[in-house]
Design an enzyme around this catalytic site. Sequence first.
Site, PDB file in Angstrom:
ATOM      1  CB  VAL A  82      -8.468   0.363  43.898  1.00  0.00           C
ATOM      2  CG1 VAL A  82      -8.267  -0.903  43.070  1.00  0.00           C
ATOM      3  CG2 VAL A  82      -8.849   0.020  45.328  1.00  0.00           C
ATOM      4  CE  LYS A  83      -0.757   3.073  39.085  1.00  0.00           C
ATOM      5  NZ  LYS A  83       0.694   2.947  39.296  1.00  0.00           N
ATOM      6  CG  LEU A  84      -9.186  -0.323  38.985  1.00  0.00           C
ATOM      7  CD1 LEU A  84     -10.565   0.311  38.830  1.00  0.00           C
ATOM      8  CD2 LEU A  84      -9.302  -1.782  39.421  1.00  0.00           C
TER       9      LEU A  84
END
Length: 215
Positions: A82-84
């Site tokens: 998951v890219k945040l």
Amino acid sequence: MKFFIDTANFSEIKKIIDVFPIDGVTTNPTLISQTGESIQSLIPKICELVQKPVSAEVIETEKDKMYQEALQLSKLHKNVVVKLPLTKDGLAVCRLLKEKEIPTNVTLCFSPLQALRAAQSGATMVSIFVGRLDDIDQSGMQVVADTLEIFSNYSLKTEVLVASIRHQKHILDSALLGTDIVTAPYKVLNQIIQHPLTDIGLKKFLESAQALQKK
Ligand code: E4P
């Protein structure tokens, strides 16, 4: 050093993995939008194809909504990272995902101290955008070098991912610094194995072989 491809284009990924070993894929909302497909349909297909970590980015900016979106993204496939964004909300969500052992890529990092805080928030990897720093006359590679030194000082496990790569020199400099991962566009990944002397040398060898056959 691990090589990721920075694209959401399925055919580019397919073409590259037929030739080179690839250790992962990074996407972002801009790259996804260029495909005309939804993130929900595209990411599982890419994950199945590469069987390696695939970064999928949230678009919510508020903590609770971002957390829910992150959980949904992580359910798309076991290989989703998951890219945040490197914001207060992004780092808060990063800590929550760390507790759930969901891998994260904290993106849009432009300084070593941002990278340090991402690592301390439990990021699996942190993406430093070297090209965009160079674009504003700052040294992207210096940010990478400083971040690597800080992570080494404190034995931080977060991987340094060099992103926003524009040319081969970014990849060479990353390797010389001991960067963990680079993510590069299809075009640059192809360029790095090319050299004019290789082409000239091969042409000469083939000419010699043909001359021998004629004898
Ligand atoms: C990284 O994960 C990003 O997708 C990417 O490297 C951004 O690069 P750009 O500056 O070329 O948009």
